[in-house]
Scaffold this motif. Sequence first.
Motif, mmCIF file in Angstrom:
data_model
loop_
_atom_site.group_PDB
_atom_site.id
_atom_site.type_symbol
_atom_site.label_atom_id
_atom_site.label_comp_id
_atom_site.label_asym_id
_atom_site.label_seq_id
_atom_site.Cartn_x
_atom_site.Cartn_y
_atom_site.Cartn_z
ATOM 1 N N PHE A 189 0.854 -1.186 0.000
ATOM 2 C CA PHE A 189 0.000 0.000 0.000
ATOM 3 C C PHE A 189 0.889 1.235 0.000
ATOM 4 O O PHE A 189 2.103 1.145 0.205
ATOM 5 C CB PHE A 189 -0.905 -0.019 1.242
ATOM 6 C CG PHE A 189 -2.102 0.898 1.151
ATOM 7 C CD1 PHE A 189 -3.236 0.507 0.460
ATOM 8 C CD2 PHE A 189 -2.079 2.145 1.763
ATOM 9 C CE1 PHE A 189 -4.339 1.340 0.381
ATOM 10 C CE2 PHE A 189 -3.183 2.994 1.692
ATOM 11 C CZ PHE A 189 -4.318 2.589 0.993
ATOM 12 N N ARG A 195 -6.912 -3.216 6.009
ATOM 13 C CA ARG A 195 -7.283 -4.104 4.911
ATOM 14 C C ARG A 195 -6.566 -5.449 5.095
ATOM 15 O O ARG A 195 -5.365 -5.464 5.351
ATOM 16 C CB ARG A 195 -6.882 -3.494 3.572
ATOM 17 C CG ARG A 195 -7.654 -2.247 3.176
ATOM 18 C CD ARG A 195 -6.934 -1.509 2.057
ATOM 19 N NE ARG A 195 -7.727 -0.442 1.461
ATOM 20 C CZ ARG A 195 -7.808 0.796 1.967
ATOM 21 N NH1 ARG A 195 -7.146 1.114 3.085
ATOM 22 N NH2 ARG A 195 -8.540 1.715 1.369
ATOM 23 N N TYR A 198 -4.213 -2.888 -1.721
ATOM 24 C CA TYR A 198 -5.640 -2.646 -1.886
ATOM 25 C C TYR A 198 -6.407 -3.961 -1.774
ATOM 26 O O TYR A 198 -5.865 -5.040 -2.025
ATOM 27 C CB TYR A 198 -5.923 -2.030 -3.257
ATOM 28 C CG TYR A 198 -5.497 -0.585 -3.406
ATOM 29 C CD1 TYR A 198 -6.125 0.415 -2.670
ATOM 30 C CD2 TYR A 198 -4.471 -0.217 -4.280
ATOM 31 C CE1 TYR A 198 -5.754 1.746 -2.808
ATOM 32 C CE2 TYR A 198 -4.091 1.108 -4.421
ATOM 33 C CZ TYR A 198 -4.737 2.086 -3.684
ATOM 34 O OH TYR A 198 -4.373 3.408 -3.812
ATOM 35 N N ASP A 220 -11.498 -1.675 -3.016
ATOM 36 C CA ASP A 220 -10.701 -0.613 -3.640
ATOM 37 C C ASP A 220 -10.655 -0.775 -5.152
ATOM 38 O O ASP A 220 -10.814 0.195 -5.901
ATOM 39 C CB ASP A 220 -9.263 -0.655 -3.110
ATOM 40 C CG ASP A 220 -9.153 -0.309 -1.642
ATOM 41 O OD1 ASP A 220 -9.535 0.807 -1.265
ATOM 42 O OD2 ASP A 220 -8.675 -1.157 -0.876
ATOM 43 N N SER A 221 -10.420 -1.998 -5.599
ATOM 44 C CA SER A 221 -10.277 -2.239 -7.033
ATOM 45 C C SER A 221 -11.586 -1.998 -7.767
ATOM 46 O O SER A 221 -11.597 -1.474 -8.886
ATOM 47 C CB SER A 221 -9.775 -3.661 -7.284
ATOM 48 O OG SER A 221 -8.453 -3.807 -6.796
ATOM 49 N N GLU A 267 -10.130 5.057 -4.594
ATOM 50 C CA GLU A 267 -10.066 3.812 -3.838
ATOM 51 C C GLU A 267 -11.398 3.654 -3.123
ATOM 52 O O GLU A 267 -12.314 4.461 -3.310
ATOM 53 C CB GLU A 267 -8.903 3.840 -2.834
ATOM 54 C CG GLU A 267 -8.988 4.959 -1.824
ATOM 55 C CD GLU A 267 -7.702 5.168 -1.050
ATOM 56 O OE1 GLU A 267 -6.625 4.838 -1.585
ATOM 57 O OE2 GLU A 267 -7.784 5.665 0.091
ATOM 58 N N GLN A 275 -3.637 -8.528 -3.205
ATOM 59 C CA GLN A 275 -4.053 -7.323 -3.920
ATOM 60 C C GLN A 275 -4.329 -7.624 -5.389
ATOM 61 O O GLN A 275 -5.351 -7.192 -5.948
ATOM 62 C CB GLN A 275 -2.971 -6.249 -3.807
ATOM 63 C CG GLN A 275 -3.234 -5.012 -4.647
ATOM 64 C CD GLN A 275 -2.168 -3.947 -4.469
ATOM 65 O OE1 GLN A 275 -2.396 -2.948 -3.792
ATOM 66 N NE2 GLN A 275 -0.996 -4.161 -5.064
#
Length: 373
Positions: free
Chosen positions: A70, A78, A83, A87-88, A97, A340
């Motif tokens: 991050f 998280r 992320y 967020d994605s 985000e 992530q």
Amino acid sequence: MVTKIFLGISLFVISIQLVAGDDDGRLSKVVRQVPAMYVFGDSTLDVGNNNYLPGNDVPRANMPPYGVDFRGSKPTGRFSNGYNIADSIARTLGLKESPPAYLSLAPRSSIRLVLAALSEGVSYASAGSGILDSTNAGNNIPLSKQVSHLASTKRKMEATVGARAVRRLLSGSFFLLGTGSNDVSVFAATQPAAGDVAAFYASLVSNYSAAITDLYEMGARKFAVINVGLVGCVPMARALSPTGSCIGGLNDLASGFDAALGRLLASLAAGLPGLSYSLADYHGLSTETFANPQASGYVSVDSACCGSGRLGAESDCLPNSTLCGDHDRFVFWDRGHPSQRAGQLSAEAFYDGPAQFTAPVSFRQLADMDASY
């Protein structure tokens, strides 16, 4: 009056476009598809609510190496190396985000909460939570309470800009829900082999229906729902098998609920005027990924990148845990949560990927729909 005018203008501008900083600090103009996003669910979507909950039995991801990828290599709450999927998904919609965690804004500052809720949305997701209140351990925030927190937020928003403006905002916003994995896992662990599965499904459906209906009555119209994935294939579950294989019974239990969830959403859409939804098939996407991991660049679909012992699943991800060399090539970051990159690829599939992973429309199509209130 000045505050109302300022917020009204800000909301109008933000609904058209957002000027935001990229990860490398450069400014860019991002076209936003929705005015805001509101998030409800468990640890796969939590961006830090559990950091603010009291008690030692609350699951938290507020220590390294969580967040190693991050910004600033800092843990945020998280359950990811960077992320998470919320967020994605937010980024595919044009947000920078995920919206901020509710408990990072309230009750410390009602003004901060209202500004966030109007300009980008709020995340109410809480790690360890479930559809059923009984699923929750410690002081986690169950789905029903997450929805009640939005109701409280809504009242504060209405006091600032008026009920009509808030209803218009909510009707055009993106409501992301992802929960049920903890319910399935707890049921499997605590019920006898001959447990009443039909009654279990009925309870889940009833509670999920109540939550969505309450959100609808507040003004929500666009529901993006992620179903329960292959909970029997996370490293923690695989470690229970002598061969490291998936626990088929867990996956079957999840699959049965997913089918019931699909029927529920179709029924709600038929009975609630203006309600639109996209059901993301995380179960199906995971099945395809595990069948051909090389196609997505993975070298491991069964082990945790951060952990210890067999499959990296014999302990939580801790500051002294062993890390894999390439975080992006592992499906799982810790023994129960995706990396992530896995979250990013899932978000891309749900947003505008192969049609079999979303029904009846994709997340992109849902975001583009006109909403009535």
